[in-house]
Design a protein around this motif. Structure first.
Motif, PDB file in Angstrom:
ATOM      1  N   CYS A 289       2.161   0.391   3.735  1.00  0.00           N
ATOM      2  CA  CYS A 289       3.897   0.199   3.615  1.00  0.00           C
ATOM      3  C   CYS A 289       4.373   1.609   3.282  1.00  0.00           C
ATOM      4  N   ARG A 290       3.796   2.361   2.047  1.00  0.00           N
ATOM      5  CA  ARG A 290       4.609   3.446   1.641  1.00  0.00           C
ATOM      6  C   ARG A 290       4.560   4.706   3.069  1.00  0.00           C
TER       7      ARG A 290
ATOM      8  N   GLY B 102       7.083   2.951   6.479  1.00  0.00           N
ATOM      9  CA  GLY B 102       8.412   2.402   5.517  1.00  0.00           C
ATOM     10  C   GLY B 102       8.507   1.258   5.730  1.00  0.00           C
TER      11      GLY B 102
ATOM     12  N   GLU C 187       9.506  -2.291   3.668  1.00  0.00           N
ATOM     13  CA  GLU C 187      10.562  -1.869   3.061  1.00  0.00           C
ATOM     14  C   GLU C 187      10.237  -2.683   2.315  1.00  0.00           C
TER      15      GLU C 187
ATOM     16  N   GLU D 162      10.324  -6.119  -1.286  1.00  0.00           N
ATOM     17  CA  GLU D 162      10.823  -6.456  -2.308  1.00  0.00           C
ATOM     18  C   GLU D 162       9.930  -7.230  -3.047  1.00  0.00           C
TER      19      GLU D 162
ATOM     20  N   THR E  55      13.801  -1.283  -8.060  1.00  0.00           N
ATOM     21  CA  THR E  55      14.648  -1.031  -6.532  1.00  0.00           C
ATOM     22  C   THR E  55      13.868   0.640  -5.722  1.00  0.00           C
ATOM     23  N   LYS E  56      13.925   0.622  -4.393  1.00  0.00           N
ATOM     24  CA  LYS E  56      13.827   1.253  -4.187  1.00  0.00           C
ATOM     25  C   LYS E  56      12.221   1.869  -3.796  1.00  0.00           C
TER      26      LYS E  56
ATOM     27  N   SER F  67       9.389   4.852  -3.061  1.00  0.00           N
ATOM     28  CA  SER F  67      10.131   6.016  -2.187  1.00  0.00           C
ATOM     29  C   SER F  67       9.559   7.398  -2.323  1.00  0.00           C
TER      30      SER F  67
END
Lengths: 513, 513
Positions: A122-123, A126, A128, A130, B390-391, B394
């Protein structure tokens, strides 16, 4: 993620020594060193296992080709949205009528935070993520035979059960009844801890009080200004909880596979499938129904026909093959595997599972009942109701996972037609949410035993100790991969890890040769 | 949300009768019926209480004006971002250097899902919410005096404590030691439930096993392909947990104020302040330092000067006033309130609290330790470390809430300068995360006793039974509102509910007159 930089890697190693981190089966992006010298690999199936193998093998220099039965990639990583059409075994066709943005993740729907491989892809892609809300203290536990059939708030049962068992243990210790089980020093600390853990008063009692209401919820919530004093709530007796068997799902959300933090991709699980597909779609031949696999000392060939309609047989050959076709399907395909492998393939029945998603005109679970995400558990055949972990407080229609059953509870759903399944989900669900009938708009059902390309939910080894090692061996230049070839059955992590392990073993063979 | 439609309203009423829903202090958007006939109201303070009052009073037909000390609205609903400048009492100025998208919610940072008023205003204003991860089983519990100072994973302590107390209780019952406390019928069910709740084996023991590792985590995670069998983890003895006092925060995340589901606004808590401000900014006079409040039989006046520099006194008059100025500040302002009100105002010391946020060059807690959101608890004066919800996954810098302390633990931070606070947060935090020094980039600290416009975190009534009713009464045509005028101190919900209650009482007076 580990090993993103040399510093991080060294830090991680140091921390592992400290007991901070655990060795995982996934140790960061796979490294296949050494030249495969033009070796070709045929991959059967463009699910997550197949696409992982395709992606990593090509990047290591292999010639790769993928055959996929369906018109798109992803396999069981599959999301149904408005406009989608799905025809199950038996010919029944569903046209999904969900509103824009609503969906059912028919297969995997959660990503535990220790599924390092999925998270790392996923990283890299990209995708996203939640938070997925697994445990919601304001959702229900429900036993149709207890409490007059009324669902109970999870927070009340959770707090009252824990409080009353803590009271029993604290009192027993205090009355010196456990002197043979606990040392004096521990006994004192244990009572102190139970007071905190069970929210007991100074007499070691769990009783109606402001302190207890702070965990189980108030009768009247605290407010502002005048007349705003909160009112403590009554507790439910341990006896009632025990007889109602409402303790059964108190720790369901705390298993390693469900505990917080746990995630879902924004927009649907197939965002992961699409991200993989985006990388390897040029390698995939779609609508290819494999009918024969033949391996030998010099190579392997697979013969396929178009999934639908008449069409000529085509044969693809390669030096090696990674086969991710579920054994439920593979057992029906002509092949020349060894007796051992054949025995293994035929020894993995596939689990039964049903998911039914219902769309409602409004998010009544939020608006009327203040349930935002999470899961209600019930003894009814629907097993659970899961509330969406996204678009909180929004107007317009919302979708509930209104049935997710497996094993015996799922059989009755498999045996009936789609419309009857929806009716059953409504009939059971309205015992928990009386708004069901008034607010219902449309439904989707996926009975995995009727899903043509897998005929089940996941592989359940009858005798893993015997057959798993047989299935692991390279046979006729073919290596098996997929969730069934892992100790994480049914999970995407298992599929990816099995593929990574298979290509590492393949690469060893190739570079040694 | 309740009462969005007649059907929903009736349904809700029916469900309340069923015991599904609880009466809340918030019963949907306030309705002020009857003509205020041009009545004017002066509101002091443009925090959430003041802006709620301003919004609803204007919409009911009142003439409204708001005086605000700061250059912007929101009060303690306050988010600090890169580029912000903050000068605390004593003159120290901080320039926030956080990267784009990173922030500190200096005041409230969570919205429990039973804070119906906050949620409803978010819905009405379109403030987007996302789950706040409060409990993370992979975060730590830490006692600097236990386990050689090494932090322990929450999941291990949680599972091992629960398992071993369940074992003790189940064995005690099985050995008939609790016959005076539990009936025979309950005893059997209780043992059955404890087996499930505590993950006990058939001998009622909590022992190293695959079953237990499914909750506390594995020594070696299950994987895919060859050599993928998981290895069970060792358990931590109850004695070690008790002596290390690591049970203390096992249920912290389960109180009604913290339990899942719980939310944060996407982008920072002040998205709520901004949404309110967007509605009422035309009513607000900023940079207005109130120095005198005088009420009487015909009206009320407030005199203010510019917050900074020289400037003439200006006086505003109105028929009534809603005063949301914290009592810590109000007690220093000239006024002509009654002796009772004055006594009340002077009887509310404000709680001490410190928040320190540190930005790090990378999200090492995710990359090295697989902690995605949630909270680590420690006995060190930093009290906790909270990871961003969040994020996830990233690249680039991330911000930790690296200290959130109150009471005694916060005093040492209040007394020192900003740079020393940061150093302290680093010194303590690196005992938990050794990456701290290497990865640190910049920090922000907010010691609430040094925040000029409130001088504390929230009002703590010394004698609520006596003084709260005094402060509730309309005095010199002034009504008090704010979190201190509620049974939900420190929470935005308390501020909003107090304002709604105040304007309802005001409206009764006005329409009766």
């Amino acid at each position: 993620m580990v090993g993103a930089s040399a510093g991080a890697s060294a830090m991680y190693a140091a921390m592992t020594g400290m007991g901070h981190a655990r060795p995982s089966n996934y140790a960061g992006p796979v490294k296949l060193e050494g030249d495969p010298k033009g070796t070709s690999v045929l991959i059967l199936g463009a699910g997550l296992a197949g696409m992982t193998a395709a992606l990593e093998l090509r990047s290591a220099g292999y010639k790769v080709r993928v055959l996929e039965y369906r018109e798109k990639a992803g396999g069981r990583c599959w999301t149904l949205r408005g406009g989608d059409v799905y025809t199950e075994l038996g010919g029944h066709k569903q046209e999904v009528k969900f509103a824009e943005g609503n969906y059912l993740n028919a297969g995997p729907w959660r990503i535990p935070s220790d599924h390092y491989a999925v998270l790392d892809y996923c990283r890299r892609f990209g995708v996203e993520l939640e938070p997925f809300i697994q445990v919601n203290y304001n959702a229900y536990v429900h036993n149709s035979e207890a409490f007059g059939g009324k669902p109970q708030r999870f927070k009340e049962i959770q707090s009252d059960y824990r409080g009353q068992i803590s009271e029993l243990l604290a009192k027993a210790i205090n009355q010196d009844k456990l002197d043979d089980l606990v040392t004096d020093e521990d006994a004192q600390l244990l009572v102190e801890s139970l007071k905190r853990y069970g929210v007991l008063n100074d007499d070691l009692e769990y009783v109606k009080s402001d302190a207890v209401s702070l965990y189980r919820g108030w009768q009247t919530d605290p407010g502002g200004g005048e007349g705003a004093e909160p009112v403590a709530s009554d507790i439910i007796s341990l006896s009632d909880i025990l007889r109602g068997r409402l303790w059964n799902d108190l720790i369901t959300g705390e298993s390693i596979d469900h505990q917080s933090a746990i995630f879902q991709p924004v927009g649907g699980m197939d965002m992961i499938a699409k991200a993989f597909e985006n990388e390897v779609k040029d390698l995939i031949t779609y609508n290819a129904k494999v009918i024969r696999i033949e391996g030998g000392e010099t190579g392997v060939s697979a013969t396929f026909v178009p999934r639908e309609g008449d069409g000529e047989e085509q044969t693809v050959t390669a030096d090696y093959c990674i086969c991710t076709i579920p054994f439920s399907i593979l057992s029906q395909i002509e092949h020349n595997f060894s007796a051992d492998m054949t025995e293994a393939i035929e020894s993995v029945p596939y689990a039964s599972s049903i998911k039914i998603a219902l769309e409602f005109k409004r998010r009544f679970w939020e608006q009327d009942e203040h349930i935002y995400g999470g899961i209600t558990y019930t003894d009814l055949p629907i097993t659970l109701i899961s509330y969406p972990s996204t678009k909180f407080l929004s107007d317009g229609p919302g979708v509930l996972l209104a049935t997710y059953s497996w094993g015996a509870a799922s059989y009755q759903f498999n045996a009936i037609e789609h419309e009857e399944r929806i009716e059953l989900a409504l009939k059971y669900g309205e015992q928990i949410h009386p708004q069901y009938r008034e607010e219902f708009s449309s439904g989707v059902s996926v009975a995995w035993h009727r899903v043509p390309w897998v005929l089940g939910c996941y592989g359940e080894w009858r005798d893993m100790a015997t057959h798993y090692p047989q299935a692991l061996k390279m046979d006729q230049r073919v290596l098996m991969a997929g969730e069934h070839m892992s100790y994480l059955p049914a999970w995407q992590e298992g599929a990816i890890l099995s593929a990574l392990n298979a290509i590492e073993r393949l690469h060893k063979v190739v570079t040694k040769a």
